[in-house]
Design a protein around this motif. Structure first.
Motif, PDB file in Angstrom:
ATOM      1  N   VAL A  94      43.738  27.963  31.374  1.00  0.00           N
ATOM      2  CA  VAL A  94      44.498  29.011  30.692  1.00  0.00           C
ATOM      3  C   VAL A  94      43.652  30.274  30.553  1.00  0.00           C
ATOM      4  O   VAL A  94      44.131  31.396  30.774  1.00  0.00           O
ATOM      5  CB  VAL A  94      44.985  28.516  29.316  1.00  0.00           C
ATOM      6  CG1 VAL A  94      45.646  29.651  28.546  1.00  0.00           C
ATOM      7  CG2 VAL A  94      45.961  27.360  29.486  1.00  0.00           C
ATOM      8  N   ARG A  95      42.383  30.082  30.197  1.00  0.00           N
ATOM      9  CA  ARG A  95      41.497  31.251  30.059  1.00  0.00           C
ATOM     10  C   ARG A  95      41.381  32.007  31.383  1.00  0.00           C
ATOM     11  O   ARG A  95      41.487  33.236  31.411  1.00  0.00           O
ATOM     12  CB  ARG A  95      40.109  30.807  29.589  1.00  0.00           C
ATOM     13  CG  ARG A  95      39.080  31.941  29.588  1.00  0.00           C
ATOM     14  CD  ARG A  95      37.728  31.474  29.074  1.00  0.00           C
ATOM     15  NE  ARG A  95      37.176  30.387  29.858  1.00  0.00           N
ATOM     16  CZ  ARG A  95      36.566  30.532  31.029  1.00  0.00           C
ATOM     17  NH1 ARG A  95      36.440  31.738  31.578  1.00  0.00           N
ATOM     18  NH2 ARG A  95      36.069  29.488  31.667  1.00  0.00           N
ATOM     19  N   ARG A  96      41.174  31.281  32.454  1.00  0.00           N
ATOM     20  CA  ARG A  96      41.032  31.947  33.755  1.00  0.00           C
ATOM     21  C   ARG A  96      42.326  32.650  34.159  1.00  0.00           C
ATOM     22  O   ARG A  96      42.292  33.723  34.783  1.00  0.00           O
ATOM     23  CB  ARG A  96      40.611  30.926  34.808  1.00  0.00           C
ATOM     24  CG  ARG A  96      39.168  30.469  34.644  1.00  0.00           C
ATOM     25  CD  ARG A  96      38.794  29.385  35.621  1.00  0.00           C
ATOM     26  NE  ARG A  96      37.382  29.024  35.471  1.00  0.00           N
ATOM     27  CZ  ARG A  96      36.827  27.952  36.017  1.00  0.00           C
ATOM     28  NH1 ARG A  96      37.558  27.137  36.769  1.00  0.00           N
ATOM     29  NH2 ARG A  96      35.550  27.703  35.831  1.00  0.00           N
TER      30      ARG A  96
ATOM     31  N   ALA B 201      44.616  40.268  44.596  1.00  0.00           N
ATOM     32  CA  ALA B 201      43.716  39.161  44.270  1.00  0.00           C
ATOM     33  C   ALA B 201      43.711  38.079  45.335  1.00  0.00           C
ATOM     34  O   ALA B 201      42.848  37.191  45.326  1.00  0.00           O
ATOM     35  CB  ALA B 201      44.107  38.556  42.921  1.00  0.00           C
ATOM     36  N   GLY B 202      44.665  38.127  46.252  1.00  0.00           N
ATOM     37  CA  GLY B 202      44.720  37.139  47.326  1.00  0.00           C
ATOM     38  C   GLY B 202      44.888  35.730  46.803  1.00  0.00           C
ATOM     39  O   GLY B 202      45.681  35.468  45.887  1.00  0.00           O
ATOM     40  N   GLY B 203      44.102  34.811  47.342  1.00  0.00           N
ATOM     41  CA  GLY B 203      44.219  33.411  46.962  1.00  0.00           C
ATOM     42  C   GLY B 203      43.840  33.127  45.522  1.00  0.00           C
ATOM     43  O   GLY B 203      44.219  32.071  44.978  1.00  0.00           O
ATOM     44  N   ALA B 204      43.113  34.038  44.881  1.00  0.00           N
ATOM     45  CA  ALA B 204      42.733  33.826  43.482  1.00  0.00           C
ATOM     46  C   ALA B 204      43.956  33.764  42.576  1.00  0.00           C
ATOM     47  O   ALA B 204      43.929  33.094  41.536  1.00  0.00           O
ATOM     48  CB  ALA B 204      41.789  34.935  43.027  1.00  0.00           C
ATOM     49  N   TYR B 205      45.013  34.464  42.961  1.00  0.00           N
ATOM     50  CA  TYR B 205      46.251  34.427  42.172  1.00  0.00           C
ATOM     51  C   TYR B 205      46.823  33.003  42.143  1.00  0.00           C
ATOM     52  O   TYR B 205      47.116  32.451  41.075  1.00  0.00           O
ATOM     53  CB  TYR B 205      47.252  35.411  42.774  1.00  0.00           C
ATOM     54  CG  TYR B 205      48.658  35.358  42.225  1.00  0.00           C
ATOM     55  CD1 TYR B 205      48.922  35.556  40.873  1.00  0.00           C
ATOM     56  CD2 TYR B 205      49.740  35.150  43.076  1.00  0.00           C
ATOM     57  CE1 TYR B 205      50.227  35.528  40.386  1.00  0.00           C
ATOM     58  CE2 TYR B 205      51.038  35.134  42.607  1.00  0.00           C
ATOM     59  CZ  TYR B 205      51.274  35.314  41.256  1.00  0.00           C
ATOM     60  OH  TYR B 205      52.567  35.289  40.783  1.00  0.00           O
TER      61      TYR B 205
ATOM     62  N   ILE C  35      56.697  30.061  36.589  1.00  0.00           N
ATOM     63  CA  ILE C  35      56.357  29.503  37.897  1.00  0.00           C
ATOM     64  C   ILE C  35      56.120  28.006  37.794  1.00  0.00           C
ATOM     65  O   ILE C  35      56.509  27.234  38.679  1.00  0.00           O
ATOM     66  CB  ILE C  35      55.147  30.241  38.489  1.00  0.00           C
ATOM     67  CG1 ILE C  35      55.573  31.664  38.873  1.00  0.00           C
ATOM     68  CG2 ILE C  35      54.590  29.495  39.705  1.00  0.00           C
ATOM     69  CD1 ILE C  35      54.503  32.490  39.531  1.00  0.00           C
ATOM     70  N   THR C  36      55.515  27.569  36.710  1.00  0.00           N
ATOM     71  CA  THR C  36      55.262  26.138  36.522  1.00  0.00           C
ATOM     72  C   THR C  36      56.561  25.360  36.305  1.00  0.00           C
ATOM     73  O   THR C  36      56.767  24.292  36.885  1.00  0.00           O
ATOM     74  CB  THR C  36      54.319  25.922  35.321  1.00  0.00           C
ATOM     75  OG1 THR C  36      53.092  26.625  35.549  1.00  0.00           O
ATOM     76  CG2 THR C  36      54.024  24.443  35.112  1.00  0.00           C
ATOM     77  N   ILE C  37      57.439  25.910  35.487  1.00  0.00           N
ATOM     78  CA  ILE C  37      58.722  25.255  35.204  1.00  0.00           C
ATOM     79  C   ILE C  37      59.647  25.309  36.418  1.00  0.00           C
ATOM     80  O   ILE C  37      60.397  24.373  36.676  1.00  0.00           O
ATOM     81  CB  ILE C  37      59.409  25.925  33.992  1.00  0.00           C
ATOM     82  CG1 ILE C  37      58.561  25.785  32.727  1.00  0.00           C
ATOM     83  CG2 ILE C  37      60.799  25.318  33.742  1.00  0.00           C
ATOM     84  CD1 ILE C  37      59.029  26.685  31.579  1.00  0.00           C
ATOM     85  N   ALA C  38      59.604  26.429  37.137  1.00  0.00           N
ATOM     86  CA  ALA C  38      60.504  26.665  38.286  1.00  0.00           C
ATOM     87  C   ALA C  38      61.956  26.379  37.895  1.00  0.00           C
ATOM     88  O   ALA C  38      62.604  25.488  38.430  1.00  0.00           O
ATOM     89  CB  ALA C  38      60.097  25.808  39.478  1.00  0.00           C
ATOM     90  N   PRO C  39      62.497  27.175  36.953  1.00  0.00           N
ATOM     91  CA  PRO C  39      63.831  26.860  36.433  1.00  0.00           C
ATOM     92  C   PRO C  39      64.964  27.050  37.433  1.00  0.00           C
ATOM     93  O   PRO C  39      66.008  26.417  37.305  1.00  0.00           O
ATOM     94  CB  PRO C  39      63.977  27.825  35.253  1.00  0.00           C
ATOM     95  CG  PRO C  39      63.053  28.960  35.577  1.00  0.00           C
ATOM     96  CD  PRO C  39      61.899  28.337  36.289  1.00  0.00           C
ATOM     97  N   PHE C  40      64.762  27.917  38.421  1.00  0.00           N
ATOM     98  CA  PHE C  40      65.826  28.214  39.375  1.00  0.00           C
ATOM     99  C   PHE C  40      65.562  27.521  40.706  1.00  0.00           C
ATOM    100  O   PHE C  40      64.431  27.155  41.017  1.00  0.00           O
ATOM    101  CB  PHE C  40      65.961  29.721  39.562  1.00  0.00           C
ATOM    102  CG  PHE C  40      66.174  30.476  38.278  1.00  0.00           C
ATOM    103  CD1 PHE C  40      67.356  30.338  37.570  1.00  0.00           C
ATOM    104  CD2 PHE C  40      65.183  31.302  37.758  1.00  0.00           C
ATOM    105  CE1 PHE C  40      67.556  31.021  36.370  1.00  0.00           C
ATOM    106  CE2 PHE C  40      65.365  31.981  36.572  1.00  0.00           C
ATOM    107  CZ  PHE C  40      66.560  31.834  35.872  1.00  0.00           C
TER     108      PHE C  40
ATOM    109  N   LEU D 116      47.031  30.197  38.983  1.00  0.00           N
ATOM    110  CA  LEU D 116      48.270  29.539  38.566  1.00  0.00           C
ATOM    111  C   LEU D 116      48.123  28.028  38.581  1.00  0.00           C
ATOM    112  O   LEU D 116      48.602  27.331  37.670  1.00  0.00           O
ATOM    113  CB  LEU D 116      49.417  29.964  39.494  1.00  0.00           C
ATOM    114  CG  LEU D 116      50.062  31.314  39.204  1.00  0.00           C
ATOM    115  CD1 LEU D 116      50.968  31.719  40.360  1.00  0.00           C
ATOM    116  CD2 LEU D 116      50.844  31.277  37.892  1.00  0.00           C
ATOM    117  N   VAL D 117      47.483  27.501  39.606  1.00  0.00           N
ATOM    118  CA  VAL D 117      47.257  26.053  39.674  1.00  0.00           C
ATOM    119  C   VAL D 117      46.412  25.598  38.497  1.00  0.00           C
ATOM    120  O   VAL D 117      46.700  24.569  37.864  1.00  0.00           O
ATOM    121  CB  VAL D 117      46.588  25.676  41.010  1.00  0.00           C
ATOM    122  CG1 VAL D 117      46.123  24.220  40.997  1.00  0.00           C
ATOM    123  CG2 VAL D 117      47.547  25.905  42.173  1.00  0.00           C
TER     124      VAL D 117
END
Length: 240
Positions: free
Chosen positions: A206-208, A187-191, A146-151, A195-196
């Motif tokens: 990273v831990r979270r 998880a709603g907005g926590a997801y 998701i961070t790289i967004a390769p496509f 990621l952010v």
């Protein structure tokens, strides 16, 4: 031996989260009888995962995009065999399965050139030997994609499919009946916040993220089609 995934698995708070996730999955698979999983169970899990993953993107269950997710997830057993040895091919195939009829043919399975360098690092991580749980590998792959967004499009659904394929390949959910995307959706907005936090870098983020993914797997176990079955009573001579 350099083992960055194992280092992450030892971060404070992560081992207990991983243990809780594995216990939730093992309870469903063992007590409901993994040997008795039917084709109908697998199909129901694929449909539930597809609907949840599509809902995260804001797509209706009847949309062509959601149908593409179901088509992609139906191929997860084959992708699980491929992702640990040829991750680039597996990810390209996942994107092509989802995007058929949705994106231009010349972009199906084709990563953006500017994503190549970081993708190579991810491929190395996916093929490297590690002592860490497959949950850690799956979570990192999910966030990296998701961070790289390769496509050009479809990165979220491909990332969640890759997570599931890695969990299958790593023996956490070998039959693919744990509805992990439903855990992320619940998880709603926590997801999105997790990621952010991952993308911003730093050990706390990273831990979270790892803790979030472990919790999503536990929630996905509760949403498995097997969870509706009564718990099997096991005698002292039971093999299950």
């Amino acid at each position: 031996m350099n083992d960055p995934l194992a280092d992450l698995a030892r971060v404070e708070g992560v081992p207990s989260a991983l243990a809780a996730a594995r216990a939730a999955v093992d309870t469903i698979l063992r007590d409901r009888g993994m040997r008795a999983i039917s084709a109908a169970d697998s199909a129901e899990a694929v449909l539930a995962a597809a609907r949840s993953s599509a809902a995260i993107e804001g797509w209706s269950p009847e949309s062509a995009e959601a149908a593409g997710v179901a088509r992609m997830l139906s191929e997860l057993p084959a992708m699980a065999e491929l992702i640990g040895v040829a991750p680039g091919q597996a990810l390209a195939r996942l994107h092509a399965l989802w995007g058929r009829g949705l994106v231009d043919d010349d972009t199906l399975g084709r990563a953006r050139s500017e994503a190549t360098a970081r993708l190579v690092g991810l491929y190395d991580l996916l093929t490297a030997t590690t002592s860490a749980s497959a949950i850690v590998r799956a979570a990192v792959a999910h966030a990296e994609l998701i961070t790289i967004a390769p496509f050009e499009s479809g990165n979220g659904v491909v990332a969640r499919a890759a997570e599931q394929a890695i969990l299958m390949a790593g023996g956490v959910d070998p039959r693919g009946v744990i509805v992990v995307p439903a855990g992320h959706l619940a998880a709603g907005g926590a997801y999105e916040r997790a990621l952010v936090g991952y993308a911003e870098g730093g050990l706390t983020g990273v831990r979270r993220w790892l803790e979030h993914c472990a919790a999503a797997i536990s929630a996905g176990a509760e949403r498995s089609p097997l969870a509706a079955r009564p718990v099997r009573r096991r005698g002292p001579d039971s093999l299950i």
